[in-house]
Every structure is written in C-alpha cells, then in structure tokens.
Scaffold this active site. Structure first.
Site, PDB file in Angstrom:
ATOM      1  N   ASP A  66       0.772  -1.150   0.089  1.00 42.00           N
ATOM      2  CA  ASP A  66       0.136   0.095  -0.092  1.00 42.00           C
ATOM      3  C   ASP A  66       0.837   1.224   0.050  1.00 42.00           C
ATOM      4  O   ASP A  66       0.592   2.308  -0.717  1.00 42.00           O
ATOM      5  CB  ASP A  66      -0.919   0.074   1.351  1.00 42.00           C
ATOM      6  CG  ASP A  66      -2.048  -1.045   0.987  1.00 42.00           C
ATOM      7  OD1 ASP A  66      -2.662  -1.020   0.022  1.00 42.00           O
ATOM      8  OD2 ASP A  66      -2.128  -2.001   1.808  1.00 42.00           O
ATOM      9  N   THR A  92       2.035  -6.814   2.363  1.00 45.21           N
ATOM     10  CA  THR A  92       1.500  -7.628   3.383  1.00 45.21           C
ATOM     11  C   THR A  92      -0.326  -7.501   3.514  1.00 45.21           C
ATOM     12  O   THR A  92      -0.765  -8.554   3.582  1.00 45.21           O
ATOM     13  CB  THR A  92       2.147  -7.188   4.873  1.00 45.21           C
ATOM     14  OG1 THR A  92       3.415  -7.182   4.503  1.00 45.21           O
ATOM     15  CG2 THR A  92       1.428  -8.140   5.996  1.00 45.21           C
ATOM     16  N   GLU A 268       2.155   6.344   5.493  1.00 46.38           N
ATOM     17  CA  GLU A 268       2.798   7.506   5.838  1.00 46.38           C
ATOM     18  C   GLU A 268       2.341   8.248   7.198  1.00 46.38           C
ATOM     19  O   GLU A 268       1.042   8.751   6.776  1.00 46.38           O
ATOM     20  CB  GLU A 268       2.742   8.444   4.439  1.00 46.38           C
ATOM     21  CG  GLU A 268       3.515   9.764   4.835  1.00 46.38           C
ATOM     22  CD  GLU A 268       3.398  10.771   3.702  1.00 46.38           C
ATOM     23  OE1 GLU A 268       4.520  11.748   3.601  1.00 46.38           O
ATOM     24  OE2 GLU A 268       3.146  10.405   2.658  1.00 46.38           O
TER      25      GLU A 268
END
Length: 302
Positions: A66, A92, A268
C-alpha cells in the site's frame, strides 16, 4: 505518449519474485512493451514516475504494498498527465487491492492492463494525497509500529499481534469533526476517513466507500466503556462493533485536536492539531476489475 508503453515500478524487495518475473515475461510474449524499474530507497518511486511521464509512458504499474501504491499514485496525479495506473499487489496487507477486487496473483493482476482505465478520486489532507484511507487513533499506531520482519513472518496477522501487545498504551484521542451537515465532538478510539474501504491489514472501517463518488466516508469509533475489550474485537475482525461507529459521507472534513492527532495515510505518518480532508474527484485513471465493489457504476460505452 505511446499508448502501448507500460512501466512497472517494482519495490526492491520483490526484485527476485519469480511469479512477477513470469507474469512480466508473459505480458511481453503477448506483445506488450513492458519495462521494469526497481526502487531502492525513499523517493525512488516518485522520481521513477516523473522520469516515466517525461519519457511518454502511457501506463504505470505500482508493484508493491500500500505504501508503494500511494507513492506511485501521488506522483502520477501530481504529474497531471493522461497516464493511467495499474496495480500489482505485493505487500502484506494490500488493503486497497483487496477491497477493489484486484487479484493477488501477479499474472492475473497484470491482465487488468486490458481493462479500460476508470477515473477515480483521491483524498487530500494538508497538501498530501492518499488513495485508500487516512486512519487515526490506536489503529494508526498499530499500523505504523508493526515491523517489516513481523509482517514477513505472519502476514496480515502481524497487525493483530502488534495491537495485542500494545494494549497497555491504549488511550483515547479527542477531536472535533466538522463537515457539511455533520458535526461530532468527543473521545474516540479509532478513526477512518476513506476513499477506499479497509486499512491495517483487512479492517473494514468504511464498508460503503466508493472511489468515484466525490465523497469521503468518515467512520468514528467513540470511546466505549469497555475500551480494551472493544479494541480486541476490532483488531480481531470487527464483528460486534459495527453499531458503535458514527458514520458520514462528506465532500470535505475538518478535524481539530487540541493535543494533536496522529494520522496514517496509506502508510505515511502525519500529525497535526488542525487537519482538513477533501476530495479530488476523478484525479487518477486506474485499471480496475469490471464490477469492482469500489465503483458506483459500469463504464460508459463509447
């Protein structure tokens, strides 16, 4: 722009993935001009995308998790060109890909290059773009603190294990939420502001979200009396806590947190006392499966 030129931006840890190599070879044998560039450090994905756009590539493929997807999508959107995005999920969690119905097998994922690219929205907060979801509260801390080694060994279960070992750190966040026809203030345990539906390794925080509706889905889990028990249920799959959520669908949202709020944007971290979330409608064209749950309606026939 050459409509047949495709570039795969591949996370460095996947450079030796034999399934990826075979899928790329199959695409080339079928006549597709598919090049591969591998990332090595932070900032590589953005730089590679910028160079690819300047070189006239028509489609960029984000090959990774992602975080890689967010980097490639943001760089592509900021490039303001006509190039489209395809997704090769190799992480993952692969939260966006799973919710969108994108196959996890490399060959099947790359086959979506044959699908017509659809315009989708992007979320934005304080100048930063995100494709999938912004999360806050305890869930965002779990995502941020789950180690790469643990994810490698346990896969998506790593997020659950990390959450279980950090129960002693559980504390509620405080915030004020303002949007058109929506106001809420109080303590909360978890927060999801979704363009997509799930985050943190499969936790479906925004079950009705669409990526082409011009709206953000807001899900707030107010602090319950049994905080630790509720959190355990949430981390274990969420069954039984659905009725506790406060939900809204809004074009923009302002969040004020006097003590500051830690937010995770597709991997982030971001922190602030005042955050404004908004939607950039149709900001990116993405190759998604026909009938993807994240789309409102079928593509129009030309």
């Amino acid at each position: 722009m050459d409509k047949d030129k495709v570039l795969l931006v591949l996370h460095g840890k996947q450079a030796g993935n034999e399934e990826v190599r075979a899928a790329v070879a199959a695409q080339r044998e079928a006549g597709r001009e598919l090049a591969v560039r591998v990332t090595w450090e932070d900032g590589d994905a953005r730089r590679i995308v910028e160079e690819a756009l300047a070189a006239g590539y028509a489609t960029l493929v984000a090959g990774g998790g992602d975080g890689t997807l967010r980097e490639v999508a943001e760089a592509l959107a900021r490039g303001r060109g006509e190039a489209s995005l395809a997704i090769l999920p190799l992480g993952t969690a692969n939260d966006f890909a799973r919710a969108a119905g994108i196959p996890l097998e490399p060959a099947a994922a790359l086959a979506l290059l044959d699908q017509t690219a659809r315009p989708i929205d992007l979320g934005e907060v304080n100048g930063k773009l995100f494709l999938n979801m912004a999360t806050g509260g305890f869930g965002s801390k779990v995502t941020a603190n789950t180690s790469e080694d643990l994810k490698k060994v346990l896969g998506g279960a790593a997020y659950l294990l990390t959450g279980l070992t950090r129960f002693s750190e559980v504390h509620a966040a405080q915030g004020r939420f303002s949007a058109p026809d929506f106001q809420w203030e109080g303590e909360f345990l978890a927060l999801g502001i979704g363009n997509g539906r799930q985050a943190g390794g499969g936790h479906v925080l925004c079950p009705q979200a669409r990526v082409d509706d011009g709206l953000l889905d807001v899900s707030i889990l107010p602090t319950p009396q049994d905080m630790v028990g509720t959190l355990g249920t949430l981390l274990g799959g969420g069954n039984g806590v659905e009725s506790l959520f406060v939900r809204a669908r809004v074009p923009w949202l302002e969040v004020e947190a006097a003590e500051g709020l830690d937010v995770n944007l597709d991997g982030e971290p971001l922190e602030g006392r005042k955050l404004r979330f908004s939607v950039s409608p149709g900001a990116l064209r993405v190759h998604l499966p026909a009938g993807s749950p994240l789309l409102r309606e079928p593509p129009r026939e030309d």
